[in-house]
Design an enzyme around this catalytic site. Structure first.
Site, short mmCIF file in Angstrom:
data_model
loop_
_atom_site.label_atom_id
_atom_site.label_comp_id
_atom_site.label_asym_id
_atom_site.label_seq_id
_atom_site.Cartn_x
_atom_site.Cartn_y
_atom_site.Cartn_z
N ASN A 505 -5.18 -5.67 0.49
CA ASN A 505 -4.52 -4.74 1.40
C ASN A 505 -5.56 -3.75 1.92
OD1 ASN A 505 -3.01 -2.71 2.62
ND2 ASN A 505 -1.26 -3.09 1.26
N ASP A 506 -6.09 -4.05 3.09
CA ASP A 506 -7.15 -3.24 3.69
C ASP A 506 -6.81 -1.76 3.79
OD1 ASP A 506 -9.24 -4.94 4.35
OD2 ASP A 506 -8.30 -5.63 6.18
N CYS A 507 -5.54 -1.48 3.76
CA CYS A 507 -5.10 -0.11 4.05
C CYS A 507 -4.78 0.68 2.79
CB CYS A 507 -3.89 -0.15 4.97
SG CYS A 507 -4.32 -0.92 6.53
N ASN A 509 -6.35 2.56 0.68
CA ASN A 509 -7.68 3.18 0.60
C ASN A 509 -7.64 4.34 -0.39
OD1 ASN A 509 -7.15 2.90 4.02
ND2 ASN A 509 -8.48 1.49 2.92
#
Ligand code: BGC
Ligand code: NOJ
Length: 843
Positions: A505-507, A509
């Site tokens: 999940n790139d998001c 963060n």
């Protein structure tokens, strides 16, 4: 509501009206020259790299949508007609046979998107036109083959115009650096009839200096005129919907100097009643050797000696037909490698045609060029391409091999990875961030899948550099070892893997803490990241480590004598690592009814009953069960029941619940999206097949197929007005239940959804799965299915599989060529065997 229908026999989707909710696109090209094309002829072309070698312009986010394309205009030259682009006129003067860009209503319209080609057919005022667009195999050009038919009872005098707007190669620069761009554009038009290239328009911006390539637009018919300067063609303050030159029926022979070079050609056609004529246009890309760019050598004129024969060949209608037949055969061959016949039309259609096709497209494009990916934003993703490969192996194994080696060559000496590379240069870059701690593990999965498909153990010994640096080459197996070690070297306070910038999940963060408007979450890091941990990576690690153990065992039994430098550990090392990690997951990653998601930088849990928002996430439920966690003690089933209860919707399974209702500094981009969209509780389709696979692993075929059909594009065709994206391919996202537009898809085509769904349906639900020891056939199909048939080509053998349900469960009895065998794996037949019959009894 539908906007078209499937024509399965021809492997086409037939769009019945031009005004689809969004441009519905298709891809042209197979290896180097590519294009995207919409149902109204919009789109653009590029050579290898949509950013660095863009041939034509396209305007993303334009109004109207989909501006820039492969345009053909028709003009009725009847002298009695007056007026021009007035689209309300009853006797039309000018129109686009693809509707766009003129948008005059047509008497009939049909667009057929097929495997690597698109045909747009329409009729207006008795003039029928059909344009077939495709890229022939092995050449760097596209063909627009126009067939005009006069269905009137009298002769028609027509003008045909072609038009493309050239991009000045670097698409990013082309769209931004106007102070330079407006002065560098150059073309050349061949007016000499002697060499055979008469009327060819060459786009040669920067050819005078460091480039050795150019584009060209050629036509099979003598030209009545041409234009190469956009201003001259369109006329002041006019757009592509109403070019002045088309209205006037005359091009001015303009030669572009700077500004906007275009290629526009004019052909006059007289058709008697009932007569038909073909006009072929070709748009191509060509490279010359650096020392033979000009002819004469001391001139600035393009040397055309190698390009003219190619042009001549494809301006010939018979050659065009041959090339088209070859393209059809190519796809027949590819798609013939695996076919199924099940009780469900949506399954058949996607497996046999569109899902396999999309898998090839995602292999080719990764996340670079679509209607939603501008071609300048992202290139070939490391995790993305490794996953795209999972559905691709059986289609073109040689290209899979090359891709694996290219990806591994961008791996860093730490074992970590660049997040992406540029297809033209094959060099990794940090343009969309780095330190995604899941990245390297995906390489293990793709290599294992390649080995199971092909048995080509030699790939493990290929010398592959790190970070593309010559001299750093190590066998591929060392890369795998470093991938595993990378996780082991980065464990957090609970001994779960540290998340780095983010995981799948790139998001998510957890180390960004970004409070600056516009700052990219993908490239900024404000915390060292020694605390935030990912349960997802833990699950992925267990899966990858178990793969490594099996790989090592199989290597031993399949390859004689272990090479001297074999960097892999004994299988027990990987099994121990996996089981250590499992213990950690049970200690810190299990929430009672489901797997937790992560720990943030403060050490607080995410994806737990303790959270108000983001209490349960889909990713760890999928990946942990796929890794085998909780299979024995019912916890897998518990986790999947929680998915059904909290995350499943009629449109697919959302990423998490509840969605985040505000921005959380410590969570990052995931909380920037309004709830229901993208990573903030959207239906991120990529993850749904993980749940389908997990469901089959616990034996629930009904549930698995149910989830499969919820996001199956064909099964959603009737909802096209809600879904809005193409009904023949998966989209990255469908808006989740928190969104007002619940059910609306976005970001079609370039998504890992394609490969994963293909894997879920073919390898798990239908259960046909390559292993190191043979082809496994262990379907977990719905209880209502009485069976299915499949043909699978595997290592040169054709397996004809017939599945019969004789009881309500999933227990399997195999008969191979009439003889019962134990287990679910069909052993490799003796050398030379061409065909094996497999009867599968399901009870
Ligand atoms: C998107 C992600 C994407 C990332 C990297 C984010 O804005 O939501 O889906 O992977 O950017 O480009
Ligand atoms: C799209 C990216 O291409 C992919 O790598 C990522 O896993 C998903 N978005 C989820 O963030």
């Amino acid at each position: 509501m539908r906007f078209g229908h499937f024509d399965d026999q021809h492997r086409e989707y037939v769009i019945e009206r031009p005004d689809t909710p969004l441009p519905w696109i298709n891809y042209l090209g197979n290896e180097a020259y590519f294009g995207i094309i919409s149902n109204t002829a919009g789109g653009y072309s590029f050579y290898k790299d949509a950013r660095l070698r863009r041939l034509t312009r396209y305007r993303y986010n334009n109004a109207p949508l989909d501006m820039g394309g492969r345009y053909i205009y028709l003009r009725d030259d009847d002298p009695h007609l007056s007026g021009s682009f007035d689209t309300l006129r009853t006797t039309p003067r000018t129109w686009s046979p693809s509707w766009m860009p003129v948008r005059r209503s047509l008497d009939s319209y049909e667009c057929r998107h097929g495997m690597g080609y698109t045909t747009i057919k329409s009729e207006l005022a008795g003039i029928e036109s059909q344009t077939r667009y495709f890229i022939p195999l092995g050449d760097n050009l596209e063909i627009w083959e126009l067939t005009l038919t006069n269905r009137r009872s009298e002769t028609a005098d027509l003008s045909v115009f072609s038009a493309v707007e050239f991009a000045l190669w670097d698409a990013n620069d082309d769209a931004t650096n106007f102070q330079r761009n407006y002065s560098v554009g150059e073309v050349e038009v061949d007016c000499s009839s002697s060499a055979g290239g008469e009327g060819v328009i060459y786009h040669k911006t920067e050819y005078r200096e460091r480039r050795d390539h150019f584009a060209y637009l050629a036509c099979s018919e003598p030209l009545a005129g041409f234009d190469t300067d956009r201003g001259a063609f369109l006329g002041p303050y006019r757009g592509w919907d109403a070019p002045q030159a088309v209205e006037a029926g005359q091009l001015s022979g303009s030669i572009a100097h700077g500004w906007q070079p275009i290629g526009a050609q004019h052909v006059k056609v007289r058709l008697k009643a009932g007569e038909q004529k073909k006009v072929i246009f070709i748009l191509g890309y060509h490279e010359n050797p650096k020392d033979a760019k000009f002819d004469p050598p001391d001139s600035q004129t393009i040397n055309k000696c190698t390009v003219l024969p190619i042009i001549a060949r494809y301006l010939n209608a018979d050659e065009v037909e041959k090339a088209f037949v070859a393209l059809r055969k190519y796809w027949d061959g590819l798609l013939g490698k695996f076919t199924v016949n099940t009780p469900d039309v949506h399954t058949d259609r996607m497996v046999n045609i569109w899902n396999a096709y999309q898998v090839v497209i995602t292999f080719n494009m990764s996340r670079s060029a679509s209607y939603f990916e501008s071609g300048i934003g992202r290139g070939m993703g490391f995790r993305d391409s490794n996953q795209d490969l999972l559905g691709f192996m059986h289609l073109i194994p040689e290209r899979a091999r090359e891709r694996i080696l290219d990806l591994a060559a961008t791996q860093l000496p730490t074992g970590g990875a660049y997040h992406q590379y540029q297809p033209l240069t094959k060099r990794g870059n940090n343009d969309v961030g780095g330190n995604f701690n899941d990245d390297p593990l995906w390489l293990v999965l793709s290599v294992a899948a390649y080995l199971k498909e092909t048995g080509d153990w030699s790939i493990l010994d290929e010398a592959v550099p790190y970070d593309n640096v010559p001299g750093t080459e190590k066998p591929l197996h060392e890369h795998l070892q470093r991938s595993i070690q990378y996780t082991l070297d980065r464990l957090g306070p609970h001994r779960l893997p540290l998340i780095g910038r983010a995981d799948w999940n790139d998001c998510l963060n957890l180390n960004c803490f970004s409070d600056t408007p516009g700052q990219s979450f993908q490239t900024t890091t404000n915390k060292e990241g020694k605390v935030a941990e990912s349960v997802f990576i833990a699950g992925l690690f267990v899966l990858a480590a178990k793969e490594m153990a099996v790989l090592v065992e199989s290597h031993q039994s399949n390859v004689e004598g272990t090479p001297q430098t074999f960097d892999l550990q004994p299988s027990t090392f990987y099994l121990n690592a996996a089981s250590e990690m499992e213990k950690v997951v049970w200690a810190a990653g299990w929430d009672g009814d489901w797997f937790r998601r992560a720990y943030d930088d403060f050490g607080h849990v995410l994806g737990s009953k303790e959270n108000d928002e983001g209490r349960i996430f889909i990713e760890p439920q999928g990946i942990c069960v796929m890794a085998g966690l909780g299979m024995e003690d019912g916890r897998a089933e518990k986790a999947l029941n929680s998915v059904a209860e909290h995350l499943a919707t009629p449109h697919g399974i959302v990423l998490h619940q509840p969605g985040f209702t505000r921005y959380y500094l410590h969570l990052g981009e995931i909380s920037t999206y309004p709830a229901g969209y993208k990573e903030n509780a959207g239906i991120f389709c990529h993850t749904n097949p993980w749940i389908m696979i997990a469901e089959t692993m616990i034996g629930r075929g009904d549930k698995a197929l149910d989830y499969y059909l919820r996001i199956n594009p064909s099964a959603r065709e009737e909802l096209s007005d809600v879904h809005r994206c193409e009904p023949y391919v998966y989209a990255q996202m469908i808006a989740g239940k928190d969104a007002p537009a619940h059910g609306e898809a976005k970001n079609s085509w370039l998504t890992g959804t394609a490969a994963w769904n293909y894997v879920a349906i073919t390898q798990w639900i239908l259960g046909i799965q390559p292993t190191y020891d043979g082809l496994q056939v262990a379907p977990v199909i719905p209880s209502a299915w009485d069976g299915f048939e499949a043909v699978r080509n595997y290592r040169g053998v054709r397996y004809e599989i017939k599945v019969e349900r004789r009881g309500p469960g999933n227990s399997i009895q195999l008969e191979v060529d009439g003889l019962p065998i134990a287990g679910t794996v069909v052993p490799f037949p003796p050398q030379g065997t061409k065909q094996v019959g497999v009867l599968v009894i399901v009870k």
